[in-house]
Structures are given as structure tokens and as C-alpha cells.
Design an enzyme around this catalytic site. Structure first.
Site, PDB file in Angstrom:
ATOM      1  N   ARG A 298     -18.444 -84.550   1.849  1.00 35.06           N
ATOM      2  CA  ARG A 298     -17.063 -84.093   2.030  1.00 35.06           C
ATOM      3  C   ARG A 298     -16.074 -85.248   2.041  1.00 35.06           C
ATOM      4  O   ARG A 298     -15.018 -85.172   1.422  1.00 35.06           O
ATOM      5  CB  ARG A 298     -16.957 -83.262   3.319  1.00 35.06           C
ATOM      6  N   TYR A 436     -15.144 -77.343  -4.308  1.00 37.60           N
ATOM      7  CA  TYR A 436     -16.550 -77.648  -3.990  1.00 37.60           C
ATOM      8  C   TYR A 436     -16.717 -78.439  -2.697  1.00 37.60           C
ATOM      9  O   TYR A 436     -15.758 -78.969  -2.170  1.00 37.60           O
ATOM     10  CB  TYR A 436     -17.302 -78.242  -5.189  1.00 37.60           C
ATOM     11  N   GLU A 437     -17.933 -78.433  -2.201  1.00 30.80           N
ATOM     12  CA  GLU A 437     -18.245 -79.006  -0.876  1.00 30.80           C
ATOM     13  C   GLU A 437     -17.402 -78.375   0.224  1.00 30.80           C
ATOM     14  O   GLU A 437     -17.006 -79.050   1.178  1.00 30.80           O
ATOM     15  CB  GLU A 437     -18.072 -80.535  -0.862  1.00 30.80           C
ATOM     16  N   GLY A 438     -17.167 -77.089   0.105  1.00 27.06           N
ATOM     17  CA  GLY A 438     -16.364 -76.377   1.102  1.00 27.06           C
ATOM     18  C   GLY A 438     -14.909 -76.340   0.681  1.00 27.06           C
ATOM     19  O   GLY A 438     -14.257 -77.370   0.584  1.00 27.06           O
TER      20      GLY A 438
END
Lengths: 593, 593
Positions: A298, A436-438
Site C-alpha cells: 500500500r 488496486y491494493e485497496g
């Protein structure tokens, strides 16, 4: 198509004065490592970025990956570039010495990763994902597993992937369905994963997939997910790659808005009886292991926000200095950088990227400090700060990158809309970063929920206290009185927003959801102001002492002032929204949308 | 790929209660025309949009225009769709009866154009540009010229284009180099034009290019530009298209980020001795004639901002209602529309598009009122309002559309980044809107310069007075006390910003440039709040009287509240920036960028 030059003055400045790299290295017992070395490392990385990776960026966009009989074929030139990347030793920079790594601080890796992401975002995703997999195995794999897999991942001989998402399990990992059935010393994995970045390619002899799956008796939901290593090719007893293909393959790649050279794969496991998988750590703890990887990733995605903004800025700046449009009264022509509104856009980009750089390096160094700080209570403080900063770095930098890459194309006028100009690629590539990645929504919820409400706002209060110190330091100098007043005003609003959150959102999920993104963006612009405040103080001291690069430092002071004038005030807008809360947000009946 | 449904309840509401269409038609002496008719017209337009144009939108994106020996080949299905469009009489809707038009008010055309732009932005650009050319010829062409060219343009047999931009003359039209040499009853035109929207296609038997060029003895700069008609095919004496090709052709089309089905042409005039051109009006007055076309087009581009946001909203809304992601405690699943942050994004889109619709229809109706108002002083008042609103409608709606189409993709999560989902197309298509027909910077400069500083802020003060009336009306109702307070607060900031502008920016170009975009965005969100305030008052009255569509009106009240809670507060952020001015903006030496 644009060239790339590493902004070494700014990176060095942040390393020395924001990160305080020398102090960090001393504390970590890394006596030989200092800002002289970091600057030299960045200079070397910049050469590879400028000469090898940046020129492939447009090529990779226009000739993205393709599917062949062998699987995914990467874009032209990428395999050779990857080879150079490996031969120069870049993959092992921050990895543990025990497995062949160079053991440099995490923040060194961050600054170097900025180079890769800026020069070629699609390329850089491959080592970035590998690094996440390394991090997960380093923390959770057995000694034997580490010995088997880590050295070749660390030296770049093999790459790694993260296999989380399934068609009905994206943000909601509780819904993961992929199966893992015990079978002697391993498991047989079957199921389908989607959106797997660099899930297949021909650049390396093997690929190490980390896969979330459920064992037969696993509890439902997120507490029943385990993590497995599933290699593309099986290893022999000596740990070398064989030509025996495991039962996993990429069955298709996505046709995407951007990052065309980064294959986004649908991976099929177990079409022929089951892919051989090796359990990482214990059963049912896969989600927390994956979070080790994810939290790491992140901050890295936040860094990509800086990187793509920097690339877009460099291209727009060069265009603005060259593009003649406008005639003086004497008939001479001038370039568009002389138009106030173009200047405004460039200043937004410059101030934005510099604040992003300072914040992302700072947050990355906090990871180092959470390991190396003098005592346990300091470690906890830095750990908590990492926890708090991760969603801000991921959320704010990637959201802000949308605006900054937008401005990069805007400065080009009509040419910005023409693909061959290259600016639109940065705008398209940037678009994935808030997903992406949350997603941004997930980051914001993490910030207000797990990172704030859960600890009664303590992490946030600590941060506000630190920012208040900078505001005090600004106040001590006459020339920064206006900066101090602006930072204090923004800080006051953040404190009120924190209180609003504690008072209103603890029990009310929709109130938290209503204000979370506004809170995250407010904190981002505030933290940017904090970094710029610190920078201004340092730049001023250096100038007074006749030290450092005079033009750079003078420019830094102007950039800081612009940040305080044009970016920090955005806190007011976010705060005003937060105060109004979520009442009107959930009131609409679903049928009325 | 997404379906399109016309939001007829909202369009009807705005027509009746914001535009006050019946009153407008009475004033214009159009006795037979009323909201019943407007609603019926919109229903018919919506059928064509939904059934014919919307399904071609994705097809046109994936199979854009191509170059063939005959010139530009439009996307598959577009010619047939255009034929249906013409046969249904849509091109002539608002044109003058004298030339075969249907003489409906301008605002009727705006509401119908929303349908075309929303269903297929690339397609709709063709009639939009034709309409601009019609408008220019109607205002500035001789009777003979009008008789020759207008009927076939108005009935859609021929299309029209605007040829302004050259490689070194974009925003800066003073640099136009295309030549026009007198040759008997016509001129010979030679030169190159770029970025010519729908500059060539095979859908109609002829294309009427309006071209800016310089006669041999023309003064330098913008005062030496003349406007010419240059047909693609020559006419015979009876005014019919012959097969004799004029000396003009499209030599290439751009490879663009979006609107792939709208050919963006490089046009070459006079490769074989000179294209036959006919002077429109007088020599050297071309720029002002072109501005007739351009001002018209600017509001239309603003409308495109609404349209693409609406399309993106409809797709995101449908996805959010269908996409299952998340599990209740009892194991049942739910859709993402139940997540507060998804709700927040949908509400931003819904409130944003409704405010945009009200504002764009309102501003369009002001054009009608500037023609039909009862007396000259009222006409002047409405004319001034049109002048002021044009850059706000163009600037604010198109900038806001970037955010709203961004949210449309964001709601889709990872699927939003996959091209086949279709949401990314709206995001890409939207990107041109802040560039063409004058960039955002140009709109903002127009707003603060020609529309404010030049008249001592009078136009702006008049607007603020009108908004203050709405704030007073809100205050009169207990339930709108909070709305009233918020609108008054925003209004107060706008008044201060106006004063700041008058005090600081008159002499200082860089101060004006520093704050102009912030001023424009602030005015946009304020005007949106004005519209939503008016809407709330009306909706409340109708509900109290038991009139109208109850669910729609209740939803409107919630949407208005959300606007006041989450969008109007943005005024605070812009205002804070304006107060800080431009000092830090121009200070940076060029070399320090």
C-alpha cells in the site's frame, strides 16, 4: 513520449533533512551507510531508469502484453531490461543479508523504487509484487521454506505474485473459494484468481505465486483462509527449477485503460487435478500473512502516485517551456510557461509532487524506525505512526495523482488528448492507483476505523501533536508567520474533525463512511503542509548558513509558500463537508437512484 | 457497455420549475409550445438515443474512424444512425422557420442535445458543430449565402465544421496563417488546419467547412482574420451538390484518448491551387463571427459535461445495485450500493448531475430570454447573464465531469479499469471537454476578465443578488434554515472574492490568473447550490400541495440536502485559495521548474 530525469536535488534534500537518514542508519547500526551513499545509489538507479526503463514506457503502452502458446508474452524489450535490472543487483537492495540481500534500510528501497515507478510504472510492478511476496515469506515462512524460495526471489532469478482476488471476492476476501486439499507434504490447489499482476511472463525461469485458498475444514469467512506457495515450475530436490510445469496457468489477460505492459492475469489453478501448493506458516492465518504483503504494497502504491505525477510533471514542464503560443506587443512570441494559469498548474504539480515525496519517504522511514528505534516504547510509537500513515500515503497520494496527471495533460492543450504526445498514458496509467491494493474507500475506512476509532484517536492525536511542533517552529521565525498561521488553522480543523469522528462515528457506520474520504484527503493535505513546513525551515537555515544548493533552496521556499497558499487551504473544504456529516447520504431509497 | 435511459422526471422538473418554460414560450409568442410538448419531444428524442445512438457508443469507441481512399470512413453503423436522426427531423429543431427550421426555443434544443450527448458523445459532435456553423451563417451570412447553404445544413443533408486551429495557432488565433486570395466572385484558400472535429466522413453528400483565413493585405493579429465557407464538393447553379471535389481534403486523423468515433482531422486546403471559398460577411471580421459559433458551442460543451457524467452515473448506479460484495452476519450477501462510501460516490454523481442539468438549462434559457424578454433593459440583463454564465457552464460542468466520471469508474472497483466494462470510455471521452472550445484556463480568464473586471463586477453582482433572493426564500421556510445559512455563507465568500478581484486583479495579470480557475469553480459550485436551493423550494411546495411525482420530489429534497452538505462547502476551499492570491505563483524562476 517523454524523457525522465531523476529529481536528485529534491530526493537528497528529503533524505538528509526530512528522513534524517544518517541518524536513522546510526540507530540501525548501519555504520557505513549515510546520505553520501544514498545519493550515489540513487544516481546509479537513475541511470538505469533514464536510459533503459523510461524509453520502454511508451513502447510498452502501445505494444502491451500478449497471449501466446507459452503463456503471457511481455512487451518488447522488457526481458532485456529486466535482465539488466537483475544484473545490477537492484532486486536485493533491502532484503535480508541471510538470503543474499544487501540489508539497506527500507526507505532506501522506497527512494529507489520511485525511480522505477517513475521511469516505467508497468515494469516496476513486477519487482514490486515480488518484493511483497519476499516480505510475506520473510515474516511468515519456515526456515526451510525461506531457504528454498527466498534467495532466487531476492536476487531476481524468480519473480513473485499475490493471488487474492476472485470473481466474487475482491474487497470482500471472506468470499474466497479457491480450495487447498492436503496431499502428503503439500496441498492440491484448485480455483480461479483474477486481476493477478504479472501473473505470467517469460522474463524469468520461474514464478512464485502466493495464493489464498481454503482447506477442506476451514471456518467460513476470513478466518478460514490459508496462504500457499504455488510455483509455476516445480523445483528439484536441490531447489532448482525443473521443466515440470505445475498445474497453474494464465488463461487470459485483461484489456485495460492503462499499464498495458503489466499483464493482469486470470490464473487457473488445478485444471488437471490440482496445483502443488506449500502451506506458508499455519493454516487459517493466510489473511494476516497477506496483510504483511499488502501493507507493504500500500505504501508502495502511494509512492506510485508520486511517481506518475512526477513523470507527468516533467513532461508538462518541458512542453510548457518549449511550446510557443502568444505574441508580445513587439511581435515577438513567447512560450506558454509565461501564462499565469499554466504557471499555476505547473506549481500545483511541483508543490504536489514535492510534498508527496517528503511524505512518502518520511512514512517509509517510519517503517525502519519501528524496527530500529532505541527502545520498545519508541518502536511502538513509530509502529503506530506507520499504521496511521499507510492509508494516508496510499489514499492521498493516489487520489492527488489523478488531479496532477490530469493537469499534466491539460497543460498540453489539444496535444494532451493525442495519444502520441504521451501525457495521456500517464493519466491512464495513474487511474489504477486508487483501485488496486485497496480502493480509496477502503483506505479511508481503514484510517477512520482501525487506525483511529479503534484506538480512541490516539494515533491521530500523536500525529497532530507532531504537526503542532512544526507549526510552533514556523511561528518562531518572522518570515514564516503566515505559514504558521495557516498550518495552525488547518491543524485546528483536523483536531475538530477528529473529535467529530470520535463523537459521531463510533456507532454509526454511515457517518464514518460519509466523512471518511474527506477525512483522509484532509489529513493528506495537512500532512503535505507539515512536510512543506519542515522543508521551509530547513531550506531557510541552509540558505542563512550559505550551505547547500542555493537555487534549489530558494525554489523550495517558493514551492513551500505556494503549497501553503494554494494546497493547504483545501483542508477548509474537506472540513466543511465533514462537519455536515452523513445524514443526507444514506437517506435516499435505493429505487430513487 | 451501458444502457441509457433519459432522466425524464428531472428534465421535466427543470423545464417547468427552473426554466419556467411556459412563461418563456408565452413571452416569445410561441403560443402552442409548452411543457407538455417539451416533455413529448424529449420522450421521442430519448427513444432514438436509447435505441439507436447509445448502443453504438461502445462500438464507435472500439472501432473508431479510419482513413480510406475516399477520405475518412466513420465508425460502423454511424451513417445509418445519422440517416435516422435526419429523417426524424432532429437537426432542424431550433433553426429559423425561414430556412426550414422548427423555430423551437434554444433551451428545447439544449434539452434534446443532452439526449444525443449522453447516448453517444462522439456522434453528437457532428450535429453540434453543424449547428454552430448554422448559427454563424444565420447571424453573419448574406441573404443569398443563407439561401444557398442554410436549408440543407438545417435539414441535415449537409454537415458543417469549424476550421480555426493551426499547428501554431491554438488558443492564440492571432497566429492564423491560412491564406485567402481573391479570385473573381470567390477566394482561393490554402493552408492547413488541425483538430477539425468531423472534418470528413461519408455520412452526407457534402460538408460545409467554415474556415478562418487571412486575405493578402489583412492586418496582423486577430483583426486580420476573415471567415469563409469552403464546401467539400462544389455546388451547381441550382445549389445542388455536384461530384466536383473542392481543393480540400483530410490528410490524417488523430489517435486520441477518447471520442474515437469522432474524427479529428488535419485538413489541407489548396494543395492543387486553392480551395474555393466564399467570404462570410465582411473581411477581417472573421474572429467575431467565429465567436458567435464558439459561444454557442461553449455552452454546448458544458452540456456535454453533464451528459457524460449522467451516462457514467447510470452505469455506476446499475453496477452498484447488481454487484454482490459483502456478507451479512446471517451469511446472506449484499450489494455494494449498501456500502456508505459507494453511496457517497453515487450521491455525489446524482447531486452533481442534477445541479448541472438545472444550471445548463437555466443558462440556455437565458439565451432565449435575451431575445424574447419584454423590453430592452430586460434583454440586456439576460444578455449579460448569458455572457457571465457561458464560461461558468463550460468551465465548471466540464471540470466537474472529470471528477464524476472518475467516480463512475471508481464505483466499479477493478472492473472499472477493464475497458470492456465501458465505464473507462466515459472517463476517457470526458477528458477532451476541458480542452476544446477554449480550455478551462481560457474560460476562467474570460470569467474574471471580460465578464467581470471589464464591467466593474456588475454582471457578477447581479448574479449574486439573484442568488441572495433564493437564500432569502430558503430562510422563509423553517425546514430550509440550514440550507439558507449554507447558501448565505457561500454567497458571502463569493462577494468577498468578487471584491478581492476588483481590488487586486485589475492591474495584475498574474493575480487574475492565479485565482481565476478557483473563482470559476467557486462560482460553479455556488450556482449549483442556487439551482438546488430553487429546486428544494419547488419540490417542497409541490409535495405540500400533493402535486407531482411524490417519490421523485422526495428524492429531490434529499439530493438537494446532500448538495448543500457535501458539494456547496467546496466553496470554502476555493475561497481560501483566492484569498491567498498569486504572489507565490509567478515567483519561481523558469529554470527552477
Amino acid at each position: 513520449m517523454s524523457a525522465y530525469t531523476h529529481p536528485h536535488n529534491d530526493a537528497d534534500f528529503v533524505f538528509e533533512h526530512i528522513v534524517e537518514f544518517n541518524q536513522l542508519c546510526q540507530q540501525a547500526g548501519l555504520e557505513d551507510i549515510n546520505t553520501e551513499l544514498s545519493s550515489a545509489i540513487l544516481t546509479e538507479a537513475a541511470k538505469l531508469g533514464t536510459d533503459v526503463l523510461a524509453p520502454l514506457n511508451w513502447e510498452g503502452d502501445q505494444n502491451g502484453t500478449s497471449m501466446t502458446e507459452k503463456g503471457v508474452q511481455e512487451s518488447p524489450g522488457f526481458a532485456e531490461a529486466y535482465q539488466q535490472f537483475v544484473e545490477s543487483g537492484w532486486p536485493s537492495l533491502t532484503a535480508a543479508e541471510a538470503f543474499g540481500g544487501q540489508n539497506l534500510p527500507h526507505v532506501m528501497g522506497t527512494a529507489v523504487n520511485e525511480v522505477w515507478h517513475t521511469s516505467n510504472l508497468a515494469f516496476a510492478l513486477c519487482p514490486m509484487l515480488t518484493h511483497g511476496a519476499i516480505s510475506s515469506l520473510t515474516n511468515h515462512g519456515s526456515k526451510e521454506m525461506q531457504d528454498t524460495w527466498l534467495p532466487n526471489m531476492i536476487n531476481g532469478t524468480w519473480t513473485g505474485t499475490m493471488n487474492l482476488t476472485e470473481p466474487s471476492a475482491g474487497t470482500d476476501l471472506a468470499a474466497v473459494k479457491t480450495k487447498a486439499v492436503p496431499n502428503g507434504d503439500h496441498y492440491l490447489i484448485s480455483g480461479q484468481k483474477i486481476f493477478i499482476t504479472w501473473g505470467d511472463h517469460q522474463m524469468t525461469e520461474n514464478i512464485v505465486h502466493l495464493v489464498l485458498a481454503r482447506t477442506p475444514d476451514a471456518p467460513a469467512g476470513v478466518k478460514g483462509i490459508s496462504l500457499f506457495i504455488v510455483p509455476k515450475f516445480m523445483l528439484d530436490e536441490a531447489g532448482n527449477t525443473t521443466d515440470k510445469q505445475n498445474d497453474v496457468k494464465c488463461i487470459s489477460t485483461e484489456h485495460k485503460l492503462g499499464i498495458h505492459a503489466s499483464p493482469t492475469c486470470t490464473m487457473s489453478f488445478g485444471d488437471n487435478g490440482g496445483a502443488v501448493g506449500y502451506l506458508v506458516g499455519e493454516e487459517n492465518k493466510g489473511l494476516s500473512y497477506m496483510f504483511t504483503m499488502m501493507n507493504h504494497a500500500r505504501q508502495d502504491v502511494g509512492l506510485q502516485g508520486l511517481a506518475i505525477s512526477e513523470r507527468s510533471y516533467q513532461q508538462a514542464r518541458d512542453y510548457a517551456k518549449e511550446r510557443v503560443q502568444g505574441t508580445n506587443k513587439d511581435g515577438s512570441r513567447f512560450t506558454i510557461i509565461n501564462f499565469p494559469d499554466v504557471r499555476r498548474m505547473l506549481m500545483l504539480m511541483k508543490a504536489g509532487t514535492e510534498a508527496m515525496r517528503a511524505l512518502s519517504y518520511y512514512a517509509s522511514a517510519e517503517i525502519d524506525r519501528s524496527h530500529f528505534a532505541a527502545d520498545d516504547s519508541a518502536k511502538v510509537k513509530h509502529h503506530n505512526r506507520v499504521e496511521l500513515m499507510t492509508p494516508i500515503v496510499k489514499g492521498w497520494l493516489t487520489e492527488f495523482a489523478q488531479e496532477l496527471t490530469y493537469l499534466g495533460t491539460q497543460i498540453h492543450g489539444g496535444m494532451g488528448f493525442v495519444e502520441e504526445t504521451g501525457s495521456a498514458q500517464h493519466y491512464r496509467d495513474a487511474r489504477i492507483l486508487t483501485i488496486y491494493e485497496g480502493t480509496t474507500g477502503i483506505q479511508a475506512l481503514d484510517l477512520v476505523g482501525r487506525k483511529t476509532l479503534v484506538n480512541g484517536g490516539e494515533f491521530l492525536q500523536d500525529l497532530l501533536n507532531d504537526i503542532a511542533e512544526t507549526a510552533e517552529a514556523l511561528k518562531a521565525s518572522d518570515k514564516f508567520a503566515s505559514h504558521a498561521a495557516k498550518l495552525s488553522s488547518a491543524l485546528d480543523k483536523a483536531a475538530q474533525a477528529r473529535q467529530w469522528l470520535l463523537d459521531n462515528a463510533k456507532e454509526d457506520r454511515s457517518a464514518a463512511g460519509a466523512i471518511s474520504v474527506n477525512m483522509m484527503m484532509m489529513m493528506g493535505f495537512l500532512c503535505g503542509g507539515w512536510m512543506m513546513g519542515k522543508s521551509a525551515i530547513k531550506a531557510d537555515k541552509l540558505l542563512a548558513a550559505g550551505e547547500g544548493h542555493e537555487d534549489f533552496l530558494k525554489a523550495k521556499l517558493i514551492t513551500c509558500q505556494f503549497y501553503f497558499d494554494h494546497l493547504l487551504p483545501r483542508v477548509d473544504g474537506y472540513f466543511a463537508v465533514i462537519q455536515n456529516g452523513g445524514e443526507s447520504m444514506m437517506a435516499m431509497p435505493e429505487d430513487s437512484f
